[in-house]
Design a protein around this motif. Structure first.
Motif, PDB file in Angstrom:
ATOM      1  N   TYR A  58      13.447  -3.772  27.061  1.00 33.64           N
ATOM      2  CA  TYR A  58      12.407  -4.087  26.201  1.00 33.64           C
ATOM      3  C   TYR A  58      11.512  -2.893  25.390  1.00 33.64           C
ATOM      4  N   ARG A  59      11.200  -2.087  26.458  1.00 36.83           N
ATOM      5  CA  ARG A  59      10.423  -1.132  26.482  1.00 36.83           C
ATOM      6  C   ARG A  59      11.402  -0.030  26.750  1.00 36.83           C
ATOM      7  N   VAL A  60      12.111   0.877  26.461  1.00 36.66           N
ATOM      8  CA  VAL A  60      13.241   0.756  27.043  1.00 36.66           C
ATOM      9  C   VAL A  60      13.667   1.304  25.311  1.00 36.66           C
ATOM     10  N   LEU A  61      13.835   0.160  25.131  1.00 34.94           N
ATOM     11  CA  LEU A  61      14.814   0.216  23.702  1.00 34.94           C
ATOM     12  C   LEU A  61      13.586   0.206  22.471  1.00 34.94           C
ATOM     13  N   GLU A  62      12.450   0.009  22.861  1.00 33.52           N
ATOM     14  CA  GLU A  62      11.719   0.024  21.348  1.00 33.52           C
ATOM     15  C   GLU A  62      11.453   1.128  21.238  1.00 33.52           C
ATOM     16  N   SER A  63      11.504   1.403  19.636  1.00 31.71           N
ATOM     17  CA  SER A  63      12.135   2.590  18.887  1.00 31.71           C
ATOM     18  C   SER A  63      10.514   2.447  17.946  1.00 31.71           C
ATOM     19  N   GLY A  64       9.150   1.514  17.993  1.00 29.19           N
ATOM     20  CA  GLY A  64       8.326   1.537  17.440  1.00 29.19           C
ATOM     21  C   GLY A  64       6.922   2.625  16.904  1.00 29.19           C
ATOM     22  N   ARG A  65       6.430   3.113  16.252  1.00 24.70           N
ATOM     23  CA  ARG A  65       5.263   3.575  16.706  1.00 24.70           C
ATOM     24  C   ARG A  65       4.451   3.042  15.727  1.00 24.70           C
ATOM     25  N   PRO A  66       3.935   2.281  16.702  1.00 20.21           N
ATOM     26  CA  PRO A  66       2.621   1.372  15.777  1.00 20.21           C
ATOM     27  C   PRO A  66       1.436   2.040  15.203  1.00 20.21           C
ATOM     28  N   ASP A  67       1.290   4.180  16.089  1.00 18.72           N
ATOM     29  CA  ASP A  67       0.240   4.087  14.796  1.00 18.72           C
ATOM     30  C   ASP A  67       0.294   4.794  13.936  1.00 18.72           C
ATOM     31  N   GLN A  68       1.617   5.226  13.919  1.00 20.61           N
ATOM     32  CA  GLN A  68       2.150   5.662  12.839  1.00 20.61           C
ATOM     33  C   GLN A  68       2.107   4.323  11.198  1.00 20.61           C
ATOM     34  N   ASP A  69       3.031   3.733  12.179  1.00 18.71           N
ATOM     35  CA  ASP A  69       3.029   1.960  10.594  1.00 18.71           C
ATOM     36  C   ASP A  69       1.658   1.961  10.234  1.00 18.71           C
ATOM     37  N   LEU A  70       0.361   1.690  11.135  1.00 17.31           N
ATOM     38  CA  LEU A  70      -0.898   1.803  10.649  1.00 17.31           C
ATOM     39  C   LEU A  70      -1.010   2.363  10.228  1.00 17.31           C
ATOM     40  N   ALA A  71      -0.932   3.934  10.062  1.00 17.21           N
ATOM     41  CA  ALA A  71      -1.540   4.219   9.705  1.00 17.21           C
ATOM     42  C   ALA A  71      -1.566   5.366   8.188  1.00 17.21           C
ATOM     43  N   ASP A  72       0.247   4.679   7.610  1.00 16.15           N
ATOM     44  CA  ASP A  72       1.026   4.396   6.514  1.00 16.15           C
ATOM     45  C   ASP A  72       0.948   3.487   5.901  1.00 16.15           C
ATOM     46  N   LEU A  73       0.285   2.557   6.742  1.00 13.68           N
ATOM     47  CA  LEU A  73      -0.178   0.967   5.982  1.00 13.68           C
ATOM     48  C   LEU A  73      -2.045   1.682   5.283  1.00 13.68           C
ATOM     49  N   VAL A  74      -2.691   1.185   6.136  1.00 17.82           N
ATOM     50  CA  VAL A  74      -3.068   2.342   5.730  1.00 17.82           C
ATOM     51  C   VAL A  74      -3.798   3.325   4.699  1.00 17.82           C
ATOM     52  N   ARG A  75      -3.185   4.294   5.191  1.00 18.03           N
ATOM     53  CA  ARG A  75      -3.780   5.183   3.945  1.00 18.03           C
ATOM     54  C   ARG A  75      -2.789   4.498   2.314  1.00 18.03           C
ATOM     55  N   SER A  76      -1.523   3.885   2.047  1.00 22.64           N
ATOM     56  CA  SER A  76      -1.221   2.870   1.038  1.00 22.64           C
ATOM     57  C   SER A  76      -2.043   1.483   0.392  1.00 22.64           C
ATOM     58  N   ALA A  77      -2.893   1.110   1.864  1.00 21.77           N
ATOM     59  CA  ALA A  77      -3.613   0.256   1.116  1.00 21.77           C
ATOM     60  C   ALA A  77      -5.122   0.465   1.126  1.00 21.77           C
ATOM     61  N   SER A  78      -5.728   1.906   1.250  1.00 20.69           N
ATOM     62  CA  SER A  78      -7.171   2.730   1.350  1.00 20.69           C
ATOM     63  C   SER A  78      -7.140   2.858  -0.420  1.00 20.69           C
ATOM     64  N   ARG A  79      -5.732   2.971  -0.776  1.00 20.21           N
ATOM     65  CA  ARG A  79      -5.837   3.769  -2.714  1.00 20.21           C
ATOM     66  C   ARG A  79      -7.106   3.197  -3.754  1.00 20.21           C
ATOM     67  N   PRO A  80      -7.526   3.352  -3.446  1.00 17.05           N
ATOM     68  CA  PRO A  80      -8.697   2.828  -4.392  1.00 17.05           C
ATOM     69  C   PRO A  80      -7.924   2.025  -5.366  1.00 17.05           C
ATOM     70  N   GLY A  81      -8.351   0.631  -5.596  1.00 19.15           N
ATOM     71  CA  GLY A  81      -7.348  -0.241  -6.744  1.00 19.15           C
ATOM     72  C   GLY A  81      -6.817  -0.995  -6.009  1.00 19.15           C
ATOM     73  N   LEU A  82      -6.612  -1.240  -4.803  1.00 19.72           N
ATOM     74  CA  LEU A  82      -5.945  -2.281  -4.343  1.00 19.72           C
ATOM     75  C   LEU A  82      -5.675  -3.322  -5.054  1.00 19.72           C
ATOM     76  N   LYS A  83      -6.564  -4.320  -5.262  1.00 19.80           N
ATOM     77  CA  LYS A  83      -7.354  -5.548  -5.380  1.00 19.80           C
ATOM     78  C   LYS A  83      -6.764  -5.264  -7.312  1.00 19.80           C
ATOM     79  N   SER A  84      -6.514  -4.054  -8.175  1.00 16.63           N
ATOM     80  CA  SER A  84      -6.802  -4.397  -9.453  1.00 16.63           C
ATOM     81  C   SER A  84      -5.168  -4.786  -9.898  1.00 16.63           C
TER      82      SER A  84
END
Length: 240
Positions: free
Chosen positions: A205-231
């Protein structure tokens, strides 16, 4: 542990049943935390397989939007970060992960389904990821890895619904399995999960894992932290 999650344990397999049928198994904060703790406990126990399913009429309606008025942008961001932590924990599990979908499934519920290695679906299931409608990037790369980036872009930019048949055609669904076939599918998956010794399985599973967890988290935070998420979320909910 919350009543919103049922866990059935055996020496080799743990089954997690999302148990908010009145809310279409939407992922509220207690349910996400219970899943995080439960999966950690399963890993610590030496389980070989994790199974995820939903009680009631569907697998999961995704991120719970039922109490937005009492939450700030910061509250919502933290909840989304915890959802991403759950997705990574499941996607990088040393266990064989199995999910069963039925009914209508949305957003983070589809992402949780997609994070599993064996993805079974009833013929009545549908999948929709509307997060980009309110500016949220969650699970996007993982979905693209599964179905191909051109197909992922086409589906996500239209935020359109996918039927079980189409999901099987593009690889999101591994196999169509109805409720009466779940026990057999679980038994077959457990045979696969225990064919290799644990160390070899985890190495594979480690050899075949294509995940990039740090990038995934950064992309999420970048999108969700844009002001006005609740709105944006409230505007989306009011349009439905």
């Amino acid at each position: 542990m919350t009543d919103h999650l049922r866990i059935e344990r055996s020496a080799q397999s743990w089954t997690f049943t999302l148990n908010r049928p009145d809310k279409m198994n939407a992922l509220n904060a207690p349910l996400v935390e219970a899943l995080l703790q439960g999966v950690d406990d399963a890993h610590a126990s030496g389980a070989r397989m994790l199974v995820f399913q939903g009680e009631g009429r569907n697998f999961s309606a995704g991120f719970d939007q039922g109490d937005l008025n009492s939450q700030s942008d910061a509250d919502l961001l933290l909840r989304l970060v915890r959802v991403e932590a759950l997705l990574h924990l499941v996607a990088s599990s040393p266990c064989l992960t199995v999910a069963f979908a039925h009914g209508r499934n949305f957003g983070a519920g589809v992402d949780l389904f997609a994070a599993c290695r064996h993805r079974y679906s009833a013929a009545d299931a549908s999948f929709r990821m509307p997060g980009l409608r309110f500016g949220l990037v969650l699970g996007t790369r993982r979905f693209g890895d599964i179905v191909g980036y051109a197909k992922a872009r086409e589906i996500l930019e239209q935020t359109r619904q996918i039927s079980a048949t189409e999901a099987a055609d593009i690889g999101l669904v591994t196999r169509l399995v109805e409720a009466d076939g779940r026990a057999d599918a679980v038994a077959e998956a457990l045979q696969v999960a225990t064919l290799l010794d644990p160390a070899t399985q985890q190495h594979l599973y480690r050899v075949l894992e294509s995940g990039r967890p740090d990038q995934d988290l950064a992309d999420l935070v970048r999108s969700a932290s844009r002001p006005g998420l609740k709105s944006r979320l409230l505007a989306y909910v009011s349009e439905r």
